[in-house]
Design a protein around this motif. Structure first.
Motif, PDB file in Angstrom:
ATOM      1  N   THR A   1       0.838  -1.197   0.000  1.00  0.00           N
ATOM      2  CA  THR A   1       0.000   0.000   0.000  1.00  0.00           C
ATOM      3  C   THR A   1       0.874   1.248   0.000  1.00  0.00           C
ATOM      4  O   THR A   1       2.013   1.209   0.468  1.00  0.00           O
ATOM      5  CB  THR A   1      -0.929   0.019   1.246  1.00  0.00           C
ATOM      6  OG1 THR A   1      -1.729   1.209   1.219  1.00  0.00           O
ATOM      7  CG2 THR A   1      -0.142  -0.021   2.541  1.00  0.00           C
TER       8      THR A   1
ATOM      9  N   LYS B   1      -2.641  -7.156   2.830  1.00  0.00           N
ATOM     10  CA  LYS B   1      -3.609  -6.932   1.757  1.00  0.00           C
ATOM     11  C   LYS B   1      -4.508  -8.143   1.522  1.00  0.00           C
ATOM     12  O   LYS B   1      -5.700  -8.002   1.268  1.00  0.00           O
ATOM     13  CB  LYS B   1      -2.867  -6.550   0.467  1.00  0.00           C
ATOM     14  CG  LYS B   1      -3.787  -6.082  -0.624  1.00  0.00           C
ATOM     15  CD  LYS B   1      -3.001  -5.548  -1.814  1.00  0.00           C
ATOM     16  CE  LYS B   1      -3.931  -4.915  -2.816  1.00  0.00           C
ATOM     17  NZ  LYS B   1      -3.182  -4.277  -3.909  1.00  0.00           N
TER      18      LYS B   1
ATOM     19  N   TRP C   1      -7.626  -7.914   3.570  1.00  0.00           N
ATOM     20  CA  TRP C   1      -8.506  -6.748   3.518  1.00  0.00           C
ATOM     21  C   TRP C   1      -9.945  -7.204   3.247  1.00  0.00           C
ATOM     22  O   TRP C   1     -10.191  -8.172   2.536  1.00  0.00           O
ATOM     23  CB  TRP C   1      -8.070  -5.789   2.406  1.00  0.00           C
ATOM     24  CG  TRP C   1      -6.777  -5.067   2.653  1.00  0.00           C
ATOM     25  CD1 TRP C   1      -5.971  -5.134   3.743  1.00  0.00           C
ATOM     26  CD2 TRP C   1      -6.138  -4.156   1.753  1.00  0.00           C
ATOM     27  NE1 TRP C   1      -4.866  -4.325   3.591  1.00  0.00           N
ATOM     28  CE2 TRP C   1      -4.942  -3.711   2.369  1.00  0.00           C
ATOM     29  CE3 TRP C   1      -6.448  -3.682   0.497  1.00  0.00           C
ATOM     30  CZ2 TRP C   1      -4.076  -2.809   1.772  1.00  0.00           C
ATOM     31  CZ3 TRP C   1      -5.583  -2.781  -0.111  1.00  0.00           C
ATOM     32  CH2 TRP C   1      -4.411  -2.350   0.527  1.00  0.00           C
ATOM     33  N   GLY C   2     -10.892  -6.463   3.793  1.00  0.00           N
ATOM     34  CA  GLY C   2     -12.300  -6.722   3.525  1.00  0.00           C
ATOM     35  C   GLY C   2     -12.926  -7.810   4.386  1.00  0.00           C
ATOM     36  O   GLY C   2     -14.083  -8.164   4.171  1.00  0.00           O
TER      37      GLY C   2
ATOM     38  N   THR D   1     -12.345  -3.432  11.839  1.00  0.00           N
ATOM     39  CA  THR D   1     -13.410  -3.186  12.814  1.00  0.00           C
ATOM     40  C   THR D   1     -13.110  -3.892  14.134  1.00  0.00           C
ATOM     41  O   THR D   1     -13.225  -3.296  15.213  1.00  0.00           O
ATOM     42  CB  THR D   1     -14.767  -3.653  12.253  1.00  0.00           C
ATOM     43  OG1 THR D   1     -15.078  -2.856  11.099  1.00  0.00           O
ATOM     44  CG2 THR D   1     -15.877  -3.515  13.276  1.00  0.00           C
TER      45      THR D   1
ATOM     46  N   ASN E   1      -7.513   7.562   1.159  1.00  0.00           N
ATOM     47  CA  ASN E   1      -7.807   6.240   1.714  1.00  0.00           C
ATOM     48  C   ASN E   1      -9.186   6.269   2.384  1.00  0.00           C
ATOM     49  O   ASN E   1      -9.320   6.225   3.603  1.00  0.00           O
ATOM     50  CB  ASN E   1      -6.719   5.818   2.700  1.00  0.00           C
ATOM     51  CG  ASN E   1      -6.857   4.387   3.155  1.00  0.00           C
ATOM     52  OD1 ASN E   1      -7.797   3.690   2.816  1.00  0.00           O
ATOM     53  ND2 ASN E   1      -5.902   3.944   3.957  1.00  0.00           N
ATOM     54  N   LYS E   2     -10.202   6.349   1.560  1.00  0.00           N
ATOM     55  CA  LYS E   2     -11.583   6.499   2.051  1.00  0.00           C
ATOM     56  C   LYS E   2     -12.024   5.311   2.895  1.00  0.00           C
ATOM     57  O   LYS E   2     -12.800   5.459   3.834  1.00  0.00           O
ATOM     58  CB  LYS E   2     -12.546   6.707   0.882  1.00  0.00           C
ATOM     59  CG  LYS E   2     -12.257   7.947   0.057  1.00  0.00           C
ATOM     60  CD  LYS E   2     -12.285   9.208   0.893  1.00  0.00           C
ATOM     61  CE  LYS E   2     -12.007  10.435   0.068  1.00  0.00           C
ATOM     62  NZ  LYS E   2     -11.674  11.597   0.857  1.00  0.00           N
ATOM     63  N   ARG E   3     -11.518   4.131   2.569  1.00  0.00           N
ATOM     64  CA  ARG E   3     -11.878   2.936   3.328  1.00  0.00           C
ATOM     65  C   ARG E   3     -11.478   3.099   4.802  1.00  0.00           C
ATOM     66  O   ARG E   3     -12.254   2.826   5.709  1.00  0.00           O
ATOM     67  CB  ARG E   3     -11.173   1.744   2.694  1.00  0.00           C
ATOM     68  CG  ARG E   3     -11.511   0.429   3.243  1.00  0.00           C
ATOM     69  CD  ARG E   3     -10.655  -0.610   2.503  1.00  0.00           C
ATOM     70  NE  ARG E   3     -11.265  -1.894   2.597  1.00  0.00           N
ATOM     71  CZ  ARG E   3     -11.162  -2.832   1.705  1.00  0.00           C
ATOM     72  NH1 ARG E   3     -10.470  -2.628   0.606  1.00  0.00           N
ATOM     73  NH2 ARG E   3     -11.726  -3.987   1.887  1.00  0.00           N
ATOM     74  N   ALA E   4     -10.242   3.554   5.036  1.00  0.00           N
ATOM     75  CA  ALA E   4      -9.770   3.754   6.406  1.00  0.00           C
ATOM     76  C   ALA E   4     -10.522   4.904   7.078  1.00  0.00           C
ATOM     77  O   ALA E   4     -10.952   4.774   8.233  1.00  0.00           O
ATOM     78  CB  ALA E   4      -8.270   4.037   6.412  1.00  0.00           C
TER      79      ALA E   4
ATOM     80  N   ASN F   1     -13.481   6.007   6.540  1.00  0.00           N
ATOM     81  CA  ASN F   1     -14.841   5.570   6.883  1.00  0.00           C
ATOM     82  C   ASN F   1     -14.844   4.665   8.117  1.00  0.00           C
ATOM     83  O   ASN F   1     -15.744   4.747   8.955  1.00  0.00           O
ATOM     84  CB  ASN F   1     -15.504   4.881   5.700  1.00  0.00           C
ATOM     85  CG  ASN F   1     -15.877   5.856   4.603  1.00  0.00           C
ATOM     86  OD1 ASN F   1     -16.069   7.051   4.849  1.00  0.00           O
ATOM     87  ND2 ASN F   1     -15.971   5.378   3.384  1.00  0.00           N
ATOM     88  N   LEU F   2     -13.835   3.801   8.231  1.00  0.00           N
ATOM     89  CA  LEU F   2     -13.715   2.952   9.418  1.00  0.00           C
ATOM     90  C   LEU F   2     -13.572   3.817  10.663  1.00  0.00           C
ATOM     91  O   LEU F   2     -14.262   3.609  11.667  1.00  0.00           O
ATOM     92  CB  LEU F   2     -12.516   2.009   9.282  1.00  0.00           C
ATOM     93  CG  LEU F   2     -12.156   1.196  10.534  1.00  0.00           C
ATOM     94  CD1 LEU F   2     -13.240   0.171  10.855  1.00  0.00           C
ATOM     95  CD2 LEU F   2     -10.798   0.513  10.349  1.00  0.00           C
TER      96      LEU F   2
END
Length: 177
Positions: free
Chosen positions: A36, A103, A106-107, A112, A139-142, A144-145
Motif C-alpha cells: 500500500t 492486503k 482486507w475486507g 473493525t 484512503n476512504k476505506r480507512a 470511513n472505518l
C-alpha cells in the motif's frame, strides 16, 4: 488472548505483542509497506532492527497509555496495530492510533475488530482522554472505518507524504473518550 470470527468464517487470534514477536513484526512491516501507499514508509523501509523493535515493545508495555496488538490468521501475522501513549507530562492524556493489515486479508472485518479492541483499551485507561491518528486523505476505506468509531476530521495537511513522485494529503482525525 482473544479469538474472533471474520466475515469469511476464519478465526482470528488477537493478542498483545511481546519482545519475542520482534522479528516477525519487523518482517511483517517491511512486507506490508510494499502492499500500500498509505503507510508512512515503503517496502523494506521500516528502520528498526529486531533488537530495537524488541526494546520498543518492552518500553511500550510499561506505558499504561500504550498497547500493541497482533492479529493472526492460521498462525500468519495478519495485522499489527497500536496505541502509542505519550510520555510528556502535558500529553499523558493522549495517544496515537496506528493500524495495518496484510492486503490478502482486507475486507474481512479485521479493521473493525481491531478498532474495537484498541478503543476498549483506551477507554479503560483512566488517563487517556484523546486518541488521534493520521490517514492518507484518498484512503476512504480507512477514513470511513475511523468515522464509524466516532473519529472526527480535524483538518488536512497537503502533500505530507511523497510516494514515487506523487504527493499525498493526510487527514488528521481524533476521538475524545
Amino acid at each position: 488472548m482473544e479469538t474472533r470470527e471474520l466475515k469469511n468464517g476464519q478465526i482470528m487470534t488477537i493478542r498483545e505483542a511481546t519482545k519475542e514477536d520482534a522479528s516477525n513484526i519487523v518482517t511483517y512491516l517491511n512486507e506490508v509497506a510494499g502492499e500500500t501507499d498509505y503507510l508512512s514508509f515503503g517496502k523494506g523501509e521500516f528502520s528498526f532492527s529486531v533488537e530495537e523493535e524488541a526494546e520498543y515493545i518492552e518500553e511500550g508495555a510499561k506505558n499504561p497509555g500504550s498497547i500493541m496488538l497482533l492479529s493472526f490468521i492460521e498462525d500468519e501475522l495478519a495485522s499489527v496495530s497500536q496505541l502509542i501513549g505519550h510520555t510528556k507530562k502535558r500529553e499523558l492524556h493522549t495517544c496515537e492510533l496506528t493500524i495495518s493489515t496484510r492486503k490478502k486479508f482486507w475486507g474481512l472485518g479485521i479493521g473493525t475488530l481491531i478498532m474495537e479492541g484498541l478503543i476498549k483499551h483506551a477507554k479503560k485507561t483512566e488517563r487517556l482522554k484523546l486518541v488521534y491518528l493520521e490517514a492518507v486523505s484518498e484512503n476512504k476505506r480507512a477514513i470511513n472505518l475511523y468515522k464509524k468509531f466516532g473519529f472526527i476530521e480535524a483538518g488536512e495537511i497537503p502533500a505530507l507524504m511523497q510516494v514515487e513522485g506523487r504527493y499525498l494529503d493526510v487527514t488528521m482525525m481524533y476521538l475524545v473518550l
